[in-house]
Scaffold this motif. Structure first.
Motif, PDB file in Angstrom:
ATOM      1  N   THR A  96      33.829  59.512 -62.559  1.00 53.00           N
ATOM      2  CA  THR A  96      35.186  59.703 -63.194  1.00 53.00           C
ATOM      3  C   THR A  96      34.154  58.441 -64.965  1.00 53.00           C
ATOM      4  N   LEU A  97      34.378  60.076 -65.710  1.00 54.35           N
ATOM      5  CA  LEU A  97      34.244  58.854 -66.978  1.00 54.35           C
ATOM      6  C   LEU A  97      35.221  58.802 -67.663  1.00 54.35           C
ATOM      7  N   ASP A  98      35.210  57.425 -68.447  1.00 55.06           N
ATOM      8  CA  ASP A  98      36.278  57.709 -69.734  1.00 55.06           C
ATOM      9  C   ASP A  98      36.240  58.601 -70.756  1.00 55.06           C
ATOM     10  N   ALA A  99      37.574  59.199 -70.722  1.00 54.93           N
ATOM     11  CA  ALA A  99      37.873  59.917 -72.118  1.00 54.93           C
ATOM     12  C   ALA A  99      37.618  59.102 -73.337  1.00 54.93           C
ATOM     13  N   GLY A 100      38.444  58.049 -73.637  1.00 56.25           N
ATOM     14  CA  GLY A 100      38.420  57.293 -74.156  1.00 56.25           C
ATOM     15  C   GLY A 100      36.696  56.709 -74.932  1.00 56.25           C
ATOM     16  N   ARG A 101      35.803  57.259 -74.817  1.00 53.82           N
ATOM     17  CA  ARG A 101      34.364  56.652 -75.050  1.00 53.82           C
ATOM     18  C   ARG A 101      33.986  57.692 -76.157  1.00 53.82           C
ATOM     19  N   PRO A 102      33.461  57.588 -77.203  1.00 51.29           N
ATOM     20  CA  PRO A 102      32.692  58.254 -77.880  1.00 51.29           C
ATOM     21  C   PRO A 102      31.563  59.018 -76.716  1.00 51.29           C
ATOM     22  N   THR A 103      30.466  58.331 -76.382  1.00 52.96           N
ATOM     23  CA  THR A 103      30.001  58.993 -75.559  1.00 52.96           C
ATOM     24  C   THR A 103      30.195  59.776 -74.440  1.00 52.96           C
ATOM     25  N   ALA A 104      31.093  59.271 -74.020  1.00 49.02           N
ATOM     26  CA  ALA A 104      31.606  60.788 -72.932  1.00 49.02           C
ATOM     27  C   ALA A 104      32.335  62.262 -73.323  1.00 49.02           C
ATOM     28  N   ARG A 105      33.352  61.417 -75.089  1.00 43.91           N
ATOM     29  CA  ARG A 105      33.607  63.231 -75.512  1.00 43.91           C
ATOM     30  C   ARG A 105      31.993  63.867 -75.074  1.00 43.91           C
TER      31      ARG A 105
ATOM     32  N   ARG B 121      23.920  53.548 -79.497  1.00 41.59           N
ATOM     33  CA  ARG B 121      24.420  52.555 -78.252  1.00 41.59           C
ATOM     34  C   ARG B 121      25.735  52.047 -78.484  1.00 41.59           C
ATOM     35  N   GLU B 122      26.539  52.117 -77.684  1.00 40.57           N
ATOM     36  CA  GLU B 122      28.537  51.671 -77.749  1.00 40.57           C
ATOM     37  C   GLU B 122      27.735  50.031 -78.209  1.00 40.57           C
ATOM     38  N   THR B 123      28.963  49.144 -78.562  1.00 40.20           N
ATOM     39  CA  THR B 123      28.708  47.969 -78.944  1.00 40.20           C
ATOM     40  C   THR B 123      28.908  46.763 -77.683  1.00 40.20           C
ATOM     41  N   ASP B 124      29.151  47.411 -76.701  1.00 37.22           N
ATOM     42  CA  ASP B 124      29.310  46.827 -75.884  1.00 37.22           C
ATOM     43  C   ASP B 124      28.849  46.728 -74.733  1.00 37.22           C
ATOM     44  N   ALA B 125      27.716  47.374 -74.617  1.00 31.06           N
ATOM     45  CA  ALA B 125      26.122  48.303 -73.876  1.00 31.06           C
ATOM     46  C   ALA B 125      25.427  46.786 -72.718  1.00 31.06           C
ATOM     47  N   ARG B 126      25.652  47.274 -71.598  1.00 27.50           N
ATOM     48  CA  ARG B 126      25.290  46.329 -70.426  1.00 27.50           C
ATOM     49  C   ARG B 126      23.725  46.619 -70.000  1.00 27.50           C
ATOM     50  N   GLN B 127      23.249  45.869 -69.482  1.00 28.12           N
ATOM     51  CA  GLN B 127      22.150  46.111 -69.139  1.00 28.12           C
ATOM     52  C   GLN B 127      21.989  46.448 -67.600  1.00 28.12           C
ATOM     53  N   VAL B 128      22.632  45.196 -66.706  1.00 30.37           N
ATOM     54  CA  VAL B 128      23.444  44.647 -65.433  1.00 30.37           C
ATOM     55  C   VAL B 128      24.328  44.890 -65.090  1.00 30.37           C
ATOM     56  N   VAL B 129      24.245  46.068 -64.386  1.00 30.91           N
ATOM     57  CA  VAL B 129      25.683  46.881 -64.098  1.00 30.91           C
ATOM     58  C   VAL B 129      26.009  46.491 -62.725  1.00 30.91           C
ATOM     59  N   GLU B 130      27.277  47.480 -61.963  1.00 29.25           N
ATOM     60  CA  GLU B 130      27.919  47.860 -60.465  1.00 29.25           C
ATOM     61  C   GLU B 130      26.342  48.830 -60.320  1.00 29.25           C
ATOM     62  N   PRO B 131      26.626  49.196 -58.604  1.00 29.74           N
ATOM     63  CA  PRO B 131      25.898  50.544 -58.027  1.00 29.74           C
ATOM     64  C   PRO B 131      26.948  51.151 -57.741  1.00 29.74           C
ATOM     65  N   GLY B 132      26.965  52.390 -58.510  1.00 30.62           N
ATOM     66  CA  GLY B 132      27.863  53.744 -59.183  1.00 30.62           C
ATOM     67  C   GLY B 132      28.224  53.656 -59.998  1.00 30.62           C
ATOM     68  N   THR B 133      27.974  52.859 -60.682  1.00 29.98           N
ATOM     69  CA  THR B 133      28.025  53.046 -62.436  1.00 29.98           C
ATOM     70  C   THR B 133      27.096  54.431 -63.061  1.00 29.98           C
ATOM     71  N   VAL B 134      28.074  54.859 -63.857  1.00 21.90           N
ATOM     72  CA  VAL B 134      27.320  56.138 -64.796  1.00 21.90           C
ATOM     73  C   VAL B 134      27.197  55.745 -66.146  1.00 21.90           C
ATOM     74  N   ALA B 135      25.998  55.049 -66.847  1.00 24.42           N
ATOM     75  CA  ALA B 135      25.577  54.609 -68.017  1.00 24.42           C
ATOM     76  C   ALA B 135      24.410  55.694 -68.712  1.00 24.42           C
TER      77      ALA B 135
ATOM     78  N   THR C 276      25.185  51.645 -72.483  1.00 26.27           N
ATOM     79  CA  THR C 276      26.837  52.346 -72.496  1.00 26.27           C
ATOM     80  C   THR C 276      27.684  52.570 -71.428  1.00 26.27           C
ATOM     81  N   ILE C 277      27.750  51.779 -71.499  1.00 25.79           N
ATOM     82  CA  ILE C 277      29.157  52.450 -69.667  1.00 25.79           C
ATOM     83  C   ILE C 277      29.799  53.345 -69.633  1.00 25.79           C
ATOM     84  N   LEU C 278      30.102  54.784 -69.360  1.00 33.38           N
ATOM     85  CA  LEU C 278      30.828  55.547 -68.797  1.00 33.38           C
ATOM     86  C   LEU C 278      31.511  55.901 -67.499  1.00 33.38           C
ATOM     87  N   GLY C 279      31.834  55.120 -67.183  1.00 29.50           N
ATOM     88  CA  GLY C 279      32.336  55.743 -65.744  1.00 29.50           C
ATOM     89  C   GLY C 279      32.135  55.060 -64.545  1.00 29.50           C
TER      90      GLY C 279
END
Length: 125
Positions: free
Chosen positions: A15-24, A53-67, A97-100
């Motif tokens: 599931t992706l966040d449709a509000g994110r420009p990168t996801a769109r 890259r979107e401004t809230d990009a992260r390097q450490v994420v949870e398993p299963g993150t779509v980046a 950028t975290i997409l979902g």
């Protein structure tokens, strides 16, 4: 917004966040076919989508993150430690950028082999 990622040994839904420009931007490029690469317990592959890259990009994420890894125009799907992780964390090569997130068990990504064909498609709602 949901996508299906398929490879010879299986598939996952995310599931992706449709509000994110990168996801769109990614959704507009679907369906797409690519070649899988593995890096520790991460699968990544080129999307042909080039965005900033979107401004809230992260390097450490949870398993299963779509980046989205802007340095490689790639989707990054970590399911465990990578070569740059500290301990058991999922650390990406650089901020992404975290997409979902993946639905269900992200450990299924362990069946992806380097060089596998990957297909990504939008799941119609």
């Amino acid at each position: 917004m949901q996508i299906r990622i398929s490879w010879p040994a299986g598939n996952i839904t995310a599931t992706l966040d449709a509000g994110r420009p990168t996801a769109r931007a990614l959704a507009e490029a679907l369906p797409l076919a690519s070649t899988a690469h593995t890096w520790g317990q991460e699968v990544y592959f080129d999307t042909g989508v080039s965005v900033s890259r979107e401004t809230d990009a992260r390097q450490v994420v949870e398993p299963g993150t779509v980046a989205f890894w802007t340095d490689g125009d790639a989707l990054a799907l970590p399911y465990g430690p990578t070569p740059v992780s500290r301990g058991e964390e999922c650390r990406l090569a650089s901020p992404c950028t975290i997409l979902g997130s993946v639905e269900g068990d992200a450990g299924l990504l362990a069946t992806v082999r380097d060089g596998d064909p990957i297909r990504v498609e939008l799941i119609e709602q």
